[in-house]
Design an enzyme around this catalytic site. Structure first.
Site, PDB file in Angstrom:
ATOM      1  N   ASP A   1       0.852  -1.188   0.000  1.00 27.61           N
ATOM      2  CA  ASP A   1       0.000   0.000   0.000  1.00 27.61           C
ATOM      3  C   ASP A   1       0.889   1.239   0.000  1.00 27.61           C
ATOM      4  O   ASP A   1       1.766   1.382   0.863  1.00 27.61           O
ATOM      5  CB  ASP A   1      -0.901  -0.004   1.234  1.00 27.61           C
ATOM      6  CG  ASP A   1      -1.976   1.055   1.166  1.00 27.61           C
ATOM      7  OD1 ASP A   1      -3.070   0.754   0.687  1.00 27.61           O
ATOM      8  OD2 ASP A   1      -1.714   2.198   1.593  1.00 27.61           O
TER       9      ASP A   1
ATOM     10  N   ASN B   1      -2.204  13.066  -3.610  1.00 25.67           N
ATOM     11  CA  ASN B   1      -3.210  13.572  -4.546  1.00 25.67           C
ATOM     12  C   ASN B   1      -3.631  14.997  -4.204  1.00 25.67           C
ATOM     13  O   ASN B   1      -3.760  15.852  -5.086  1.00 25.67           O
ATOM     14  CB  ASN B   1      -4.444  12.664  -4.530  1.00 25.67           C
ATOM     15  CG  ASN B   1      -4.299  11.472  -5.478  1.00 25.67           C
ATOM     16  OD1 ASN B   1      -3.598  11.545  -6.480  1.00 25.67           O
ATOM     17  ND2 ASN B   1      -4.953  10.379  -5.150  1.00 25.67           N
TER      18      ASN B   1
ATOM     19  N   HIS C   1      -4.073  14.832  -8.980  1.00 23.40           N
ATOM     20  CA  HIS C   1      -4.316  13.426  -9.342  1.00 23.40           C
ATOM     21  C   HIS C   1      -3.379  12.939 -10.441  1.00 23.40           C
ATOM     22  O   HIS C   1      -3.109  11.732 -10.533  1.00 23.40           O
ATOM     23  CB  HIS C   1      -5.772  13.261  -9.783  1.00 23.40           C
ATOM     24  CG  HIS C   1      -6.746  13.379  -8.651  1.00 23.40           C
ATOM     25  ND1 HIS C   1      -6.983  12.370  -7.750  1.00 23.40           N
ATOM     26  CD2 HIS C   1      -7.525  14.423  -8.244  1.00 23.40           C
ATOM     27  CE1 HIS C   1      -7.875  12.750  -6.865  1.00 23.40           C
ATOM     28  NE2 HIS C   1      -8.228  14.007  -7.131  1.00 23.40           N
TER      29      HIS C   1
ATOM     30  N   ASP D   1      -1.549   9.427 -10.224  1.00 26.76           N
ATOM     31  CA  ASP D   1      -1.550   8.410 -11.283  1.00 26.76           C
ATOM     32  C   ASP D   1      -0.134   8.023 -11.674  1.00 26.76           C
ATOM     33  O   ASP D   1       0.158   6.843 -11.918  1.00 26.76           O
ATOM     34  CB  ASP D   1      -2.296   8.935 -12.511  1.00 26.76           C
ATOM     35  CG  ASP D   1      -3.792   9.031 -12.282  1.00 26.76           C
ATOM     36  OD1 ASP D   1      -4.274   8.484 -11.272  1.00 26.76           O
ATOM     37  OD2 ASP D   1      -4.479   9.670 -13.109  1.00 26.76           O
TER      38      ASP D   1
ATOM     39  N   GLU E   1      -4.799   2.337  -4.141  1.00 26.10           N
ATOM     40  CA  GLU E   1      -3.334   2.380  -4.082  1.00 26.10           C
ATOM     41  C   GLU E   1      -2.776   1.100  -3.495  1.00 26.10           C
ATOM     42  O   GLU E   1      -1.644   1.050  -3.021  1.00 26.10           O
ATOM     43  CB  GLU E   1      -2.867   3.585  -3.259  1.00 26.10           C
ATOM     44  CG  GLU E   1      -3.185   3.526  -1.775  1.00 26.10           C
ATOM     45  CD  GLU E   1      -4.546   4.083  -1.402  1.00 26.10           C
ATOM     46  OE1 GLU E   1      -4.740   4.404  -0.223  1.00 26.10           O
ATOM     47  OE2 GLU E   1      -5.410   4.188  -2.287  1.00 26.10           O
TER      48      GLU E   1
END
Length: 381
Positions: A259, A267, A272, A276, A302
């Protein structure tokens, strides 16, 4: 066996035209699948060629001999092109039109036009050539194709053998008399076999295209569109099958549950697009950091998972530490770094049930988060 030749001609024209129109419709509905377009062209040209050839004896002999067989040879060339397109090669128009052009040139030779046996021999040889070229396209790409090509190869081989057999038999007799109206002659059998062959090829080609499309759709359904590694469905299906094999062989397997740390903050702070980029970079890192027999996938926002067959906890710990260190060295943009927390659970603790492995791996991951993140923790009772 006696067959009515005019009826056979009409049946050929009707069925080939109907199949060509249906294939054209399927091509249109398939967003322009080139293989289907070439197949539709093959069927329509063959139907038109049979129609023109059937006009012989009705005051249009020269047109029938020249144009009719040119259309049939062009159909054979386009049939070859169909398989070239299917295996991912470009159309080669000189080869596609070569048979038709050769026929047109030979028709300028008076002896050729006056000798039925010579014309049939040339037409049959060209058909055999295009058939073998078509089979060669599939055979040459057999290791790259994921679809069954056996039925098509069998059809092509049978067609080539049939044409070769007729050619050998015709060499023992004078076959100029077949235009005299005998229904059970060389032309009748040639026309019937070609009719059945083209129908078989049309359906076999459609089956191959459909099978490949299904495989592609399935691959898309099992891939994460952002990271281009397996999604949760792919990971679950692959891991369950792998655990069954490990249980049957008595081998261990270990799960890594990963994780990305502070992903929401990443973010919120950098946008974002940066989030990404972090997911894509870690997915690539994960795919490169495991063995070929291992399975990895993005199973949540994630959250990523890896299943390592044949690896005990200590071996999995080394892999996890290597992944963690590689992640901490990732640099996104000019100053953004990410880290990952990893939880480990093995079949020695959870057995060979994936849901149990995920539950224990989640507990180990929670412990890694609680201890400050950017670390690896094993599940302990």
């Amino acid at each position: 066996m006696s067959l009515h030749l005019p009826t056979l001609f009409l049946l050929n024209v009707y069925v080939l035209t109907l199949l060509g129109c249906l294939m054209l419709h399927v091509w249109w509905r398939s967003d322009g699948e080139s293989t289907l377009g070439c197949s539709a062209g093959t069927l329509l040209l063959a139907g038109l060629g049979v129609l023109v050839v059937g006009l012989r004896g009705r005051g249009m002999d020269t047109l029938s001999i020249m144009l009719g067989h040119m259309l049939l040879q062009l159909a054979s060339g386009l049939g070859w092109a169909t398989m070239r397109v299917f295996v991912g090669r470009r159309l080669w128009w000189p080869g596609i039109a070569g048979g038709a052009l050769l026929w047109a040139l030979l028709c300028q030779w008076p002896y050729f036009m006056s000798t039925v046996s010579l014309r049939l021999t040339v037409a049959t040889l060209l058909t055999i050539l295009y058939t073998l070229l078509t089979a060669g396209e599939l055979w040459g790409a057999r290791r790259l194709l994921e679809v069954a090509i056996g039925p098509v190869l069998a059809l092509l081989l049978a067609h080539a053998l049939f044409c070769s057999g007729l050619l050998l038999l015709s060499g023992r007799h004078d076959i100029d008399w077949i235009w005299g109206g005998l229904d059970d002659g060389f032309l009748t059998w040639r026309l019937l076999e070609a009719f059945l062959f083209i129908i078989g090829m049309a359906f076999a080609t459609l089956a191959m295209v459909r099978e490949r499309a299904e495989l592609r759709y399935r691959a898309v359904a099992y891939r994460d569109p952002l990271t281009d590694i397996g999604n949760r469905r792919a990971f679950t299906a692959g891991s369950e099958a792998l655990l069954v094999r490990c249980a049957a062989e008595g081998r261990p397997a270990t799960l890594l549950l990963c994780d990305l740390d502070h992903f929401k903050r990443l973010n919120d702070t950098h946008g974002h697009a940066m989030g990404d980029a972090a997911l894509i970079a870690f997915g690539r890192l994960l795919a490169l950091g495991i063995r070929q027999q291992d399975i990895c996938g993005r199973i949540g926002g994630e959250e990523f998972a890896c299943l390592l067959p044949g690896a005990d906890e200590m071996a999995a710990l080394q892999v996890a530490e290597r992944i963690r260190r590689a992640c901490s060295e990732l640099l996104l943009g000019t100053e953004v770094r990410v880290s990952v927390s990893i939880g480990i659970a093995s079949t020695a603790q959870a057995g060979y049930e994936l849901s149990r492995l995920l539950a224990l791996g989640d507990q180990a991951l929670y412990r890694a988060k609680a201890k400050g993140r950017n670390r690896v923790e094993r599940f302990t009772d």
